[in-house]
Design a protein around this motif. Structure first.
Motif, PDB file in Angstrom:
ATOM      1  N   THR A 239      59.622 -26.995 -36.364  1.00 24.84           N
ATOM      2  CA  THR A 239      60.618 -26.977 -35.284  1.00 24.84           C
ATOM      3  C   THR A 239      60.904 -25.559 -34.810  1.00 24.84           C
ATOM      4  O   THR A 239      60.905 -25.286 -33.603  1.00 24.84           O
ATOM      5  N   THR A 240      61.149 -24.633 -35.743  1.00 28.08           N
ATOM      6  CA  THR A 240      61.480 -23.260 -35.341  1.00 28.08           C
ATOM      7  C   THR A 240      60.272 -22.515 -34.776  1.00 28.08           C
ATOM      8  O   THR A 240      60.434 -21.544 -34.033  1.00 28.08           O
TER       9      THR A 240
ATOM     10  N   THR B  19      60.506 -21.065 -20.530  1.00 32.33           N
ATOM     11  CA  THR B  19      59.430 -20.803 -21.493  1.00 32.33           C
ATOM     12  C   THR B  19      58.296 -20.038 -20.835  1.00 32.33           C
ATOM     13  O   THR B  19      57.756 -19.081 -21.410  1.00 32.33           O
TER      14      THR B  19
ATOM     15  N   GLN C 245      65.287 -23.188 -23.026  1.00 36.39           N
ATOM     16  CA  GLN C 245      64.976 -24.565 -23.403  1.00 36.39           C
ATOM     17  C   GLN C 245      64.126 -25.288 -22.360  1.00 36.39           C
ATOM     18  O   GLN C 245      63.495 -26.289 -22.667  1.00 36.39           O
ATOM     19  N   THR C 246      64.098 -24.789 -21.142  1.00 38.83           N
ATOM     20  CA  THR C 246      63.354 -25.463 -20.074  1.00 38.83           C
ATOM     21  C   THR C 246      61.931 -24.924 -19.966  1.00 38.83           C
ATOM     22  O   THR C 246      61.650 -23.802 -20.402  1.00 38.83           O
TER      23      THR C 246
ATOM     24  N   TYR D 278      59.308 -18.970 -32.228  1.00 33.74           N
ATOM     25  CA  TYR D 278      58.464 -19.548 -31.189  1.00 33.74           C
ATOM     26  C   TYR D 278      57.736 -18.457 -30.386  1.00 33.74           C
ATOM     27  O   TYR D 278      56.656 -18.676 -29.843  1.00 33.74           O
TER      28      TYR D 278
ATOM     29  N   HIS E 114      60.078 -24.300 -30.988  1.00 36.89           N
ATOM     30  CA  HIS E 114      61.268 -24.413 -30.131  1.00 36.89           C
ATOM     31  C   HIS E 114      62.099 -23.142 -30.247  1.00 36.89           C
ATOM     32  O   HIS E 114      62.190 -22.543 -31.319  1.00 36.89           O
ATOM     33  N   SER E 115      62.709 -22.768 -29.149  1.00 38.92           N
ATOM     34  CA  SER E 115      63.578 -21.591 -29.147  1.00 38.92           C
ATOM     35  C   SER E 115      64.995 -21.969 -29.564  1.00 38.92           C
ATOM     36  O   SER E 115      65.521 -22.994 -29.115  1.00 38.92           O
TER      37      SER E 115
ATOM     38  N   ASN F 178      67.470 -20.243 -28.700  1.00 34.74           N
ATOM     39  CA  ASN F 178      68.299 -19.695 -27.629  1.00 34.74           C
ATOM     40  C   ASN F 178      68.531 -20.761 -26.554  1.00 34.74           C
ATOM     41  O   ASN F 178      67.579 -21.271 -25.971  1.00 34.74           O
ATOM     42  N   PRO F 179      69.768 -21.124 -26.274  1.00 33.99           N
ATOM     43  CA  PRO F 179      70.060 -22.151 -25.265  1.00 33.99           C
ATOM     44  C   PRO F 179      69.498 -21.817 -23.885  1.00 33.99           C
ATOM     45  O   PRO F 179      69.244 -22.710 -23.080  1.00 33.99           O
TER      46      PRO F 179
END
Length: 502
Positions: free
Chosen positions: A196-197, A212, A207-208, A37, A200-201, A203-204
């Motif tokens: 998707t990859t 980002t 995610q917000t 991402y 989207h990250s 890494n937890p």
């Protein structure tokens, strides 16, 4: 003829810019934080910041090609002396703090070069702790770098060439070895590449929307430092042509390599299994990935476990060498370019006479040594001052985060005024109309401003009010100090000339 030989040529200038800005570990860190991402955000940052700012700086540089004051001369010639003084002082203060922090990371690279991994926490001189030992070594490094820098711009160019070549070697070598693994693995990636990859990250922690946006800021800063090359423009051969070309070449190469290296990280390293593991962080992720690449490559070509480990170690040692040489190249440019731009650009009456004197190599030697002393004193205090000093270091780093980019607001904001200036010889013009220049400047300025604002407020989302405060106050504090000093010296100068202000 002899003078022309000592001038910096196109290839040398590209390597100088490349070694002072490009960070191979920026690609690694990007993959660690956002996975594939991050490629999108690096490209967006290149289009919205790197490309326009490079063209803006190219116009500045070609027009003020004979100016010895670098960005100080750009701002002074576009807006005013006061704006130039304040903007350049904030920039200089940030780079002084950068010199303090960069020396620490430098010895991590030295350790990796020698031992294959970071062992600095176990280094001791006599009865000194590892922190104190590193502090002494960092001061020695600062003295050595300054010693070579004051010898002339040709020494800076020579060392930057070496650093740039090795930086380029690791930046190209990593994707080459990764592609080899890719083909040996019959086109299969360790980290799947799909919609998707790419959007989207993994890494937890990212995610917000706020997280980002904070990464977009990181991507912007990965291109930071382009303006430092302005400090050597008066030593460039045919600067009106060479400087813009070098900026364009460096911009294209860096953007391509950043995106390519992020993509190549996924060839041998699955994010969840390799980077999601406990103990992996931004400080060691570069060598985690490089070690992993070497080991996987060894497996694919049929080496034993010991052989895979040896190959992994060899590649890590080379990466450490590249980091060491690029670190030296960046440090030797930064001890010269910011201080030189400030000293040579501002009114000589504003500084002690000895600070503005040049040595036989055309370098502001005394000013550079004063800077080295200031940096060394800060390093010594941080290393030997205990917990209070550690807190002070954290504050300095927070203050630097925004201070290093705040001058872009000055440089980009001054560009429309620069375009409206009459009577200037403009050998290179990228923005053909003033309207286009104004619109581009406004968009780029807003992008940088948003990045700065989010850098300041991001800690608030985790309740870290102190970090938010010091991050925001850095450029404000440096700017107030510069403004007060400038106005005081101006009044003093008027008084000396017998002019009474109304």
């Amino acid at each position: 003829m002899e003078e022309n030989k000592s001038k910096i040529k196109l290839a040398s200038l590209v390597l100088l810019i490349f070694s002072s800005i490009f960070g191979f570990n920026n690609s690694i860190n990007a993959y660690y934080q956002m996975g594939y991402y991050s490629i999108i955000w690096y490209l967006v940052s290149a289009l919205l910041f790197f490309l326009p700012s490079a063209m803006i700086f190219a116009e500045y540089g070609s027009t003020f090609k004979g100016a010895k004051g670098g960005i100080y001369s750009w701002l002074k010639g576009s807006v005013s002396d006061q704006t130039a003084f304040v903007g350049t002082f904030i920039w200089l203060a940030a780079w002084v703090i950068w010199l303090v922090s960069s020396t620490q990371f430098f010895f991590v690279s030295v350790s990796t070069l020698i031992f294959g991994h970071d062992t600095t926490t176990s280094w001791h001189l006599g009865g000194l702790s590892s922190t104190q030992t590193l502090g002494i070594m960092e001061i020695v490094f600062m003295v050595i770098v300054t010693f070579f820098a004051v010898k002339g711009v040709d020494k800076i160019s020579f060392i930057s060439n070496i650093g740039g070549i090795f930086t380029l070697a690791i930046a190209i070598g990593f994707p080459v070895l990764s592609l080899l693994v890719f083909f040996l693995n019959h086109g299969q990636l360790a980290q799947p590449l799909n919609v998707t990859t790419l959007t989207h990250s993994p890494n937890p922690a990212f995610q917000t929307p706020v997280a980002t946006i904070s990464f977009m800021i990181y991507a912007l800063f990965a291109y930071g430092g382009l303006e430092t090359s302005a400090g050597v423009i008066d030593s460039v051969d045919k600067p009106e042509k060479t400087f813009p070309r070098a900026l364009i070449i460096a911009m294209v190469v860096m953007t391509t390599l950043y995106a390519l290296n992020i993509l190549m990280c996924g060839v041998s390293a699955n994010w969840a299994s390799k980077l999601g593991a406990k103990g992996v962080n931004l400080g060691n992720v570069e060598y985690v990935l490089i070690n992993n690449l070497g080991y996987v490559l060894g497996q694919k070509i049929g080496l034993s476990a010991a052989g895979c480990q040896t190959l992994s170690s060899v590649i890590s040692h080379f990466a450490g060498l590249a980091d060491v040489l690029s670190g030296i190249a960046a440090a030797i440019l930064m001890v010269y370019s910011p201080i030189k731009s400030f000293v040579m650009g501002c009114d000589p009456d504003f500084l002690p006479k000895k600070m503005t004197q040049l040595n036989k190599h055309g370098m502001p030697e005394k000013a550079m040594w004063v800077q080295a002393v200031i940096v060394s004193v800060i390093i010594f205090f941080i290393s030997f001052g205990g917990s209070a000093a550690s807190e002070f270091y954290t504050i300095l780093m927070d203050m630097m985060n925004v201070s290093s980019t705040a001058p872009y607001l000055f440089l980009i904001g001054a560009f429309p005024f620069f375009k409206k200036k009459e009577g200037l010889n403009r050998p290179f013009v990228f923005f053909k109309s003033n309207k286009t220049a104004t619109v581009v400047s406004l968009v780029t300025w807003i992008v940088v401003a948003i990045g700065i604002i989010f850098t300041c407020i991001e800690p608030l989302f985790t309740g870290d009010i102190k970090t938010a405060f010091w991050t925001a106050i850095g450029p404000v504090l440096f700017g107030i100090v510069a403004l007060v000093y400038f106005q005081w010296k101006t009044k003093q100068s008027l008084a000396d000339d017998g002019v009474v202000e109304e």
